[in-house]
Scaffold this active site. Structure first.
Site, PDB file in Angstrom:
ATOM      1  N   MET A  70      32.559 120.239 -87.227  1.00  0.00           N
ATOM      2  CA  MET A  70      34.003 120.162 -87.032  1.00  0.00           C
ATOM      3  C   MET A  70      34.665 119.929 -88.389  1.00  0.00           C
ATOM      4  O   MET A  70      34.306 119.006 -89.120  1.00  0.00           O
ATOM      5  CB  MET A  70      34.381 119.039 -86.070  1.00  0.00           C
ATOM      6  CG  MET A  70      35.875 118.986 -85.780  1.00  0.00           C
ATOM      7  SD  MET A  70      36.371 117.580 -84.751  1.00  0.00           S
ATOM      8  CE  MET A  70      35.521 117.939 -83.231  1.00  0.00           C
TER       9      MET A  70
ATOM     10  N   VAL B 243      38.649 120.301 -90.410  1.00  0.00           N
ATOM     11  CA  VAL B 243      40.095 120.556 -90.329  1.00  0.00           C
ATOM     12  C   VAL B 243      40.673 120.468 -91.732  1.00  0.00           C
ATOM     13  O   VAL B 243      40.248 119.631 -92.545  1.00  0.00           O
ATOM     14  CB  VAL B 243      40.789 119.536 -89.399  1.00  0.00           C
ATOM     15  CG1 VAL B 243      42.299 119.714 -89.419  1.00  0.00           C
ATOM     16  CG2 VAL B 243      40.270 119.677 -87.972  1.00  0.00           C
TER      17      VAL B 243
ATOM     18  N   ARG C 263      47.611 115.559 -87.749  1.00  0.00           N
ATOM     19  CA  ARG C 263      48.200 116.279 -86.617  1.00  0.00           C
ATOM     20  C   ARG C 263      47.290 116.288 -85.392  1.00  0.00           C
ATOM     21  O   ARG C 263      47.534 117.016 -84.448  1.00  0.00           O
ATOM     22  CB  ARG C 263      48.540 117.713 -87.030  1.00  0.00           C
ATOM     23  CG  ARG C 263      49.510 117.771 -88.198  1.00  0.00           C
ATOM     24  CD  ARG C 263      50.203 119.096 -88.298  1.00  0.00           C
ATOM     25  NE  ARG C 263      51.078 119.158 -89.457  1.00  0.00           N
ATOM     26  CZ  ARG C 263      51.986 120.085 -89.655  1.00  0.00           C
ATOM     27  NH1 ARG C 263      52.153 121.045 -88.762  1.00  0.00           N
ATOM     28  NH2 ARG C 263      52.745 120.085 -90.736  1.00  0.00           N
TER      29      ARG C 263
ATOM     30  N   TRP D 227      41.198 116.191 -82.277  1.00  0.00           N
ATOM     31  CA  TRP D 227      41.148 115.822 -80.859  1.00  0.00           C
ATOM     32  C   TRP D 227      41.197 117.075 -79.978  1.00  0.00           C
ATOM     33  O   TRP D 227      40.459 117.193 -79.012  1.00  0.00           O
ATOM     34  CB  TRP D 227      42.301 114.885 -80.521  1.00  0.00           C
ATOM     35  CG  TRP D 227      42.344 114.465 -79.073  1.00  0.00           C
ATOM     36  CD1 TRP D 227      43.054 115.043 -78.064  1.00  0.00           C
ATOM     37  CD2 TRP D 227      41.626 113.378 -78.486  1.00  0.00           C
ATOM     38  NE1 TRP D 227      42.830 114.387 -76.880  1.00  0.00           N
ATOM     39  CE2 TRP D 227      41.961 113.356 -77.112  1.00  0.00           C
ATOM     40  CE3 TRP D 227      40.741 112.410 -78.991  1.00  0.00           C
ATOM     41  CZ2 TRP D 227      41.439 112.410 -76.226  1.00  0.00           C
ATOM     42  CZ3 TRP D 227      40.226 111.466 -78.098  1.00  0.00           C
ATOM     43  CH2 TRP D 227      40.571 111.475 -76.750  1.00  0.00           C
TER      44      TRP D 227
ATOM     45  N   ASP E 272      32.993 107.335 -91.770  1.00  0.00           N
ATOM     46  CA  ASP E 272      34.182 108.012 -91.233  1.00  0.00           C
ATOM     47  C   ASP E 272      34.758 107.219 -90.071  1.00  0.00           C
ATOM     48  O   ASP E 272      34.484 107.491 -88.898  1.00  0.00           O
ATOM     49  CB  ASP E 272      33.828 109.430 -90.788  1.00  0.00           C
ATOM     50  CG  ASP E 272      33.500 110.341 -91.945  1.00  0.00           C
ATOM     51  OD1 ASP E 272      33.934 110.035 -93.076  1.00  0.00           O
ATOM     52  OD2 ASP E 272      32.817 111.361 -91.730  1.00  0.00           O
TER      53      ASP E 272
ATOM     54  N   TYR F  66      36.049 109.467 -81.445  1.00  0.00           N
ATOM     55  CA  TYR F  66      34.931 109.699 -80.530  1.00  0.00           C
ATOM     56  C   TYR F  66      34.802 108.561 -79.518  1.00  0.00           C
ATOM     57  O   TYR F  66      34.535 108.812 -78.335  1.00  0.00           O
ATOM     58  CB  TYR F  66      33.626 109.853 -81.321  1.00  0.00           C
ATOM     59  CG  TYR F  66      33.594 111.058 -82.232  1.00  0.00           C
ATOM     60  CD1 TYR F  66      34.156 112.275 -81.835  1.00  0.00           C
ATOM     61  CD2 TYR F  66      33.018 110.992 -83.503  1.00  0.00           C
ATOM     62  CE1 TYR F  66      34.134 113.377 -82.663  1.00  0.00           C
ATOM     63  CE2 TYR F  66      32.994 112.097 -84.339  1.00  0.00           C
ATOM     64  CZ  TYR F  66      33.554 113.282 -83.916  1.00  0.00           C
ATOM     65  OH  TYR F  66      33.539 114.383 -84.747  1.00  0.00           O
TER      66      TYR F  66
END
Length: 218
Positions: free
Chosen positions: A121, A123, A130, A134, A161, A168
């Site tokens: 994952m 971004v 933003r 999720w 992290d 999570y």
């Protein structure tokens, strides 16, 4: 949100490769002079993963942005003068449904090969606030519920992290196992292996997809 279970367009694949390269380089503490080599390996990885379809899927998130917003970022993007909004690449995530699509060398602690697995994952940094992560996570879970008979889904989260970890936990994932300190000798970050048992979905609610940044921050 778009899901690719066939060939990803070359232009998108190039953007994905750059984003994953940046993420991996930071994850493994790679010196900057080796980043270009890592970029080549990431591109090869994306090609190899295509051979495992439909046992895997790549989800890609886009967002719409008004051209007058964010002038600094807009300088790095191609403008579309005929439209008021531009659809831009935001992030990506990979989903493995079964052992046929499992990554050859997954991070440690090693997840069960027979269970669905969410990985890679990433971004864009300019969009971290933003809550796109999720949306990618919930879309991955929905897809797994539809494509896999196993409802136990696994993912990794680096110990450092805290923001992803909080997300999570908010989504219902629990720590199964954690790397020992010995992995630091391999110049790698320590990971948590996390697991969640997905509910059996009858009607997927859009409310599950949306969560504010405040809700994810304890």
């Amino acid at each position: 949100m778009k899901i690719f279970q066939n060939k990803t367009p070359p232009s998108l694949r190039a953007v994905m490769a750059w984003l994953l390269t940046e993420s991996f380089a930071e994850s493994i503490l790679l010196p900057s002079r080796f980043v270009s080599m890592l970029g080549y390996l990431v591109k090869q990885y994306l090609f190899e993963r295509m051979e495992l379809l439909p046992n895997t899927a790549t989800l890609i998130s886009f967002y719409r942005k008004r051209k007058e917003e964010g002038k600094e970022e807009e300088e790095r993007l191609e403008e579309v003068k005929e439209e008021d909004e531009v659809e831009l690449f935001a992030g990506t995530v990979e989903v493995c449904f079964n052992k046929k699509g499992v990554v050859a060398s997954p991070p440690t602690p090693t997840p069960p090969k027979n269970s669905p697995y969410i990985s890679n994952m990433a971004v864009k940094k300019s969009l971290w606030r933003r809550v796109i992560e999720w949306h990618l996570l919930k879309a991955s879970e929905e897809l797994i519920s539809q494509m896999s008979s196993s409802k136990e889904v696994y993912l990794h989260c680096r110990m450092i992290d805290t923001t992803p970890f909080n997300m999570y936990k908010k989504a219902g994932y629990d720590i199964v196992k954690t790397d020992t300190i010995l992995v630091l000798l391999l110049l790698q970050r320590r990971n948590h292996l996390m697991c969640k048992k997905l509910p059996v979905l009858t009607n997927f609610s859009e409310s599950d997809m949306f969560c504010s940044q405040e809700e994810l921050t304890p």
